[in-house]
Design a protein around this motif. Structure first.
Motif, mmCIF file in Angstrom:
data_model
loop_
_atom_site.group_PDB
_atom_site.id
_atom_site.type_symbol
_atom_site.label_atom_id
_atom_site.label_comp_id
_atom_site.label_asym_id
_atom_site.label_seq_id
_atom_site.Cartn_x
_atom_site.Cartn_y
_atom_site.Cartn_z
ATOM 1 N N GLY A 28 0.818 -1.206 0.000
ATOM 2 C CA GLY A 28 0.000 0.000 0.000
ATOM 3 C C GLY A 28 0.852 1.256 0.000
ATOM 4 N N GLN A 29 1.831 1.289 0.894
ATOM 5 C CA GLN A 29 2.730 2.437 0.946
ATOM 6 C C GLN A 29 3.587 2.529 -0.316
ATOM 7 O OE1 GLN A 29 3.419 4.947 3.814
ATOM 8 N NE2 GLN A 29 1.273 4.414 3.514
ATOM 9 N N PHE A 30 4.003 1.389 -0.839
ATOM 10 C CA PHE A 30 4.799 1.399 -2.063
ATOM 11 C C PHE A 30 3.977 1.935 -3.234
ATOM 12 C CE2 PHE A 30 6.665 -0.536 -5.887
ATOM 13 C CZ PHE A 30 7.975 -0.117 -5.741
ATOM 14 N N GLY A 31 2.704 1.574 -3.303
ATOM 15 C CA GLY A 31 1.836 2.096 -4.352
ATOM 16 C C GLY A 31 1.670 3.601 -4.252
ATOM 17 N N THR A 61 4.733 5.228 -5.499
ATOM 18 C CA THR A 61 4.788 5.183 -6.959
ATOM 19 C C THR A 61 4.007 6.333 -7.575
ATOM 20 O OG1 THR A 61 5.029 2.763 -6.908
ATOM 21 C CG2 THR A 61 4.312 3.745 -8.983
ATOM 22 N N VAL A 62 2.873 6.693 -6.975
ATOM 23 C CA VAL A 62 2.103 7.851 -7.446
ATOM 24 C C VAL A 62 2.935 9.124 -7.311
ATOM 25 C CG1 VAL A 62 0.072 9.289 -7.005
ATOM 26 C CG2 VAL A 62 -0.125 6.791 -6.924
ATOM 27 N N VAL A 63 3.632 9.251 -6.184
ATOM 28 C CA VAL A 63 4.505 10.413 -5.958
ATOM 29 C C VAL A 63 5.556 10.509 -7.061
ATOM 30 C CG1 VAL A 63 6.251 11.416 -4.415
ATOM 31 C CG2 VAL A 63 4.171 10.405 -3.461
ATOM 32 N N ILE A 64 6.199 9.368 -7.358
ATOM 33 C CA ILE A 64 7.286 9.356 -8.341
ATOM 34 C C ILE A 64 6.764 9.698 -9.735
ATOM 35 C CG2 ILE A 64 9.047 7.915 -9.439
ATOM 36 C CD1 ILE A 64 9.144 6.302 -6.832
ATOM 37 N N ILE A 65 5.616 9.139 -10.115
ATOM 38 C CA ILE A 65 5.067 9.406 -11.444
ATOM 39 C C ILE A 65 4.721 10.886 -11.599
ATOM 40 C CG2 ILE A 65 3.077 8.992 -12.934
ATOM 41 C CD1 ILE A 65 3.089 6.091 -11.958
ATOM 42 N N ALA A 66 4.099 11.473 -10.571
ATOM 43 C CA ALA A 66 3.745 12.896 -10.638
ATOM 44 C C ALA A 66 5.003 13.746 -10.765
ATOM 45 C CB ALA A 66 2.952 13.299 -9.399
ATOM 46 N N ARG A 67 6.024 13.437 -9.992
ATOM 47 C CA ARG A 67 7.282 14.178 -10.063
ATOM 48 C C ARG A 67 7.923 14.023 -11.438
ATOM 49 N NH1 ARG A 67 12.796 12.688 -11.229
ATOM 50 N NH2 ARG A 67 14.122 14.287 -10.286
ATOM 51 N N THR A 109 15.319 4.630 -1.810
ATOM 52 C CA THR A 109 15.515 3.982 -0.507
ATOM 53 C C THR A 109 14.182 3.744 0.208
ATOM 54 O OG1 THR A 109 15.900 6.123 0.588
ATOM 55 C CG2 THR A 109 17.821 4.945 -0.271
ATOM 56 N N LEU A 110 13.235 4.665 0.035
ATOM 57 C CA LEU A 110 11.913 4.428 0.616
ATOM 58 C C LEU A 110 11.258 3.209 -0.025
ATOM 59 C CD1 LEU A 110 10.480 8.057 0.911
ATOM 60 C CD2 LEU A 110 10.816 6.451 2.811
ATOM 61 N N GLY A 111 11.359 3.122 -1.362
ATOM 62 C CA GLY A 111 10.794 1.956 -2.040
ATOM 63 C C GLY A 111 11.419 0.664 -1.547
ATOM 64 N N GLN A 112 12.734 0.657 -1.351
ATOM 65 C CA GLN A 112 13.415 -0.536 -0.849
ATOM 66 C C GLN A 112 12.953 -0.884 0.557
ATOM 67 O OE1 GLN A 112 17.475 0.775 -1.311
ATOM 68 N NE2 GLN A 112 17.714 -0.253 -3.279
ATOM 69 N N ASP A 113 12.691 0.129 1.376
ATOM 70 C CA ASP A 113 12.274 -0.135 2.753
ATOM 71 C C ASP A 113 10.803 -0.520 2.856
ATOM 72 O OD1 ASP A 113 14.808 0.305 3.607
ATOM 73 O OD2 ASP A 113 14.462 2.331 4.375
ATOM 74 N N TYR A 114 9.981 -0.072 1.897
ATOM 75 C CA TYR A 114 8.588 -0.512 1.885
ATOM 76 C C TYR A 114 8.477 -1.958 1.390
ATOM 77 C CZ TYR A 114 6.948 4.282 2.712
ATOM 78 O OH TYR A 114 6.700 5.512 3.261
ATOM 79 N N LEU A 115 9.438 -2.385 0.554
ATOM 80 C CA LEU A 115 9.469 -3.774 0.073
ATOM 81 C C LEU A 115 10.799 -4.408 0.485
ATOM 82 C CD1 LEU A 115 8.044 -3.442 -3.577
ATOM 83 C CD2 LEU A 115 6.795 -3.812 -1.435
ATOM 84 N N SER A 169 13.623 -1.289 -6.648
ATOM 85 C CA SER A 169 14.548 -0.444 -7.406
ATOM 86 C C SER A 169 14.140 -0.366 -8.871
ATOM 87 C CB SER A 169 15.978 -0.990 -7.292
ATOM 88 O OG SER A 169 16.402 -1.027 -5.946
ATOM 89 N N GLY A 170 13.685 -1.495 -9.432
ATOM 90 C CA GLY A 170 13.268 -1.510 -10.829
ATOM 91 C C GLY A 170 12.098 -0.584 -11.094
ATOM 92 N N VAL A 171 11.166 -0.511 -10.140
ATOM 93 C CA VAL A 171 10.000 0.359 -10.310
ATOM 94 C C VAL A 171 10.369 1.818 -10.061
ATOM 95 C CG1 VAL A 171 7.709 0.943 -9.404
ATOM 96 C CG2 VAL A 171 8.345 -1.449 -9.767
ATOM 97 N N THR A 172 11.068 2.095 -8.963
ATOM 98 C CA THR A 172 11.343 3.486 -8.604
ATOM 99 C C THR A 172 12.364 4.139 -9.533
ATOM 100 O OG1 THR A 172 13.015 2.767 -6.986
ATOM 101 C CG2 THR A 172 10.777 3.142 -6.178
ATOM 102 N N LEU A 173 13.327 3.356 -10.050
ATOM 103 C CA LEU A 173 14.334 3.911 -10.952
ATOM 104 C C LEU A 173 13.948 3.775 -12.423
ATOM 105 C CD1 LEU A 173 17.651 2.653 -9.302
ATOM 106 C CD2 LEU A 173 16.882 5.018 -9.472
ATOM 107 N N GLY A 174 13.009 2.875 -12.727
ATOM 108 C CA GLY A 174 12.694 2.599 -14.116
ATOM 109 C C GLY A 174 11.266 2.897 -14.500
ATOM 110 N N LEU A 175 10.367 2.000 -14.150
ATOM 111 C CA LEU A 175 8.995 2.063 -14.637
ATOM 112 C C LEU A 175 8.306 3.371 -14.280
ATOM 113 C CD1 LEU A 175 6.682 0.614 -16.055
ATOM 114 C CD2 LEU A 175 6.039 -0.376 -13.859
#
Length: 371
Positions: free
Chosen positions: A190-193, A196-202, A300-306, A314-320
């Protein structure tokens, strides 16, 4: 850690090389807009989609050899793209480069987290390496191809070959233990999702700015040099912001740093569209710092949420999630065509607001990092 920062710069150099290669493909082979867009699609979208797949694989088994291998493949693809006359051959070569870029990131981010010993500043340096490499791509490509044409693309492989050789030692990094054993904990999807919204908007905001900023400032201040200077300010201040984010996270915590950064970005991005004359450069600098400060913290937040799926995170936060933001550029162009560029840039200010609103619901992960 120094090797990883340098390797990140070399790897992402090949992402920045693609938009610099496209004009030469158009000039020498008379590619149309659709064909040129297809080349960019091969490099960016395909790479971003497969990055989570590589992350999934590295979650199952540590693969430090992907760092030199991915970087070398990224360089090889760019090196081959100018050698064949066939569009399919060129497209496949660019796609191969994108796959190499994708293969590099998840494992490199895991190793960087370990090498930095959970340091915010260390991970900021790693992120800065990628930003610097992307910006240096056109600096390398343009003079080489301007002098030798597309036949000179094999020369562009040299940084990858050197970087791959220097990072071969990373194959010896111990990685037999599972990520669960090292980073234990429960995954919070849930937190990772929400992150992901934060990253996409940025990402949508930064893609939109980098695409149209030079045009806007050239019109606002006057002259192509003025527009180019705005991009220098954007990327230079963004690099400083990447490092500043790590420092602030050590003092304030990651969540507060992310929230404050996006709150500041809203009026700064709006100011780019509204402030007259040379003062626009100040707004560009503030917006760049605010948008880039959270960049390494997202990873690092993504890694700590998962914590049991560091590669996937890392693949999602740095890539997708980052590349998905690229869909904003055509949308901004369409809005500018329907109204004007100032209105389109004003709408970009909404995006850091969306990121701020989503970040309001983020919680500090159980796993902590040091300054």
């Amino acid at each position: 850690m120094t090797v990883l920062v340098g390797s990140h710069a070399v790897n992402d150099l090949y992402q920045g090389a693609v938009p610099a290669v496209v004009p030469f493909l158009v000039a020498e082979r008379s590619y149309g807009y659709v064909a040129a867009a297809g080349i960019t699609l091969a490099a960016t979208v395909l790479s971003s989609v497969v990055q989570p797949l590589f992350g999934f694989l590295t979650d199952r088994r540590a693969m430090p050899w992907l760092v030199p291998a991915g970087m070398t493949v990224a360089g090889a693809g760019i090196g081959l793209c100018g050698l064949g006359d066939s569009y399919l051959f060129t497209w496949l070569a660019i796609a191969l480069s994108g796959l190499g870029v994708a293969a590099y990131h998840p494992e490199a981010a895991r190793l960087a987290r370990r090498a930095s010993r959970d340091s915010h500043v260390g991970m900021s340096w790693f992120a800065l390496g990628g930003n610097a490499g992307f910006a240096l791509g056109p600096v390398l490509v343009t003079p080489v191809l301007a002098f030798g044409g597309l036949a000179a693309t094999p020369l562009l492989m040299i940084p990858a070959l050197i970087g791959g050789a220097l990072t071969l030692a990373l194959r010896g990094v111990q990685g037999e233990e599972t990520h669960v054993a090292v980073h234990g904990g429960r995954d919070d999807w849930g937190q990772f999702g929400r992150l992901t919204v934060v990253i996409i908007a940025r990402s949508m905001a930064t893609f939109g700015l980098s695409t149209f900023l030079a045009i806007w400032v050239a019109h606002r201040v006057g002259g192509l040099i003025a527009g180019s200077l705005a991009l220098v300010v954007l990327f230079g201040a963004g690099a400083a912001g990447t490092l500043l984010g790590g420092v602030l996270a050590g003092r304030w915590g990651r969540i507060r740093t992310v929230r404050v950064s996006y709150a500041v970005a809203v009026p700064a991005v709006a100011g780019i569209a509204l402030v007259p004359g040379p003062a626009v450069y100040l707004m560009v600098a503030i917006a760049a710092v605010a948008l880039y400060a959270p960049f390494s913290l997202h990873t690092t937040l993504g890694q700590d949420y998962l914590p049991t799926r560091l590669g996937t995170a890392s693949g999602v936060t740095l890539g997708l999630a980052v590349s998905v933001g690229g869909v904003a550029a055509p949308a901004v162009g369409a809005i500018a065509a329907a109204t004007n560029l100032q209105q389109a840039l004003l709408l970009l200010a909404v995006l850091p607001g969306v990121a701020w609103a989503a970040a309001r619901g983020l919680r500090t992960p159980a796993r902590s990092m040091r300054a």
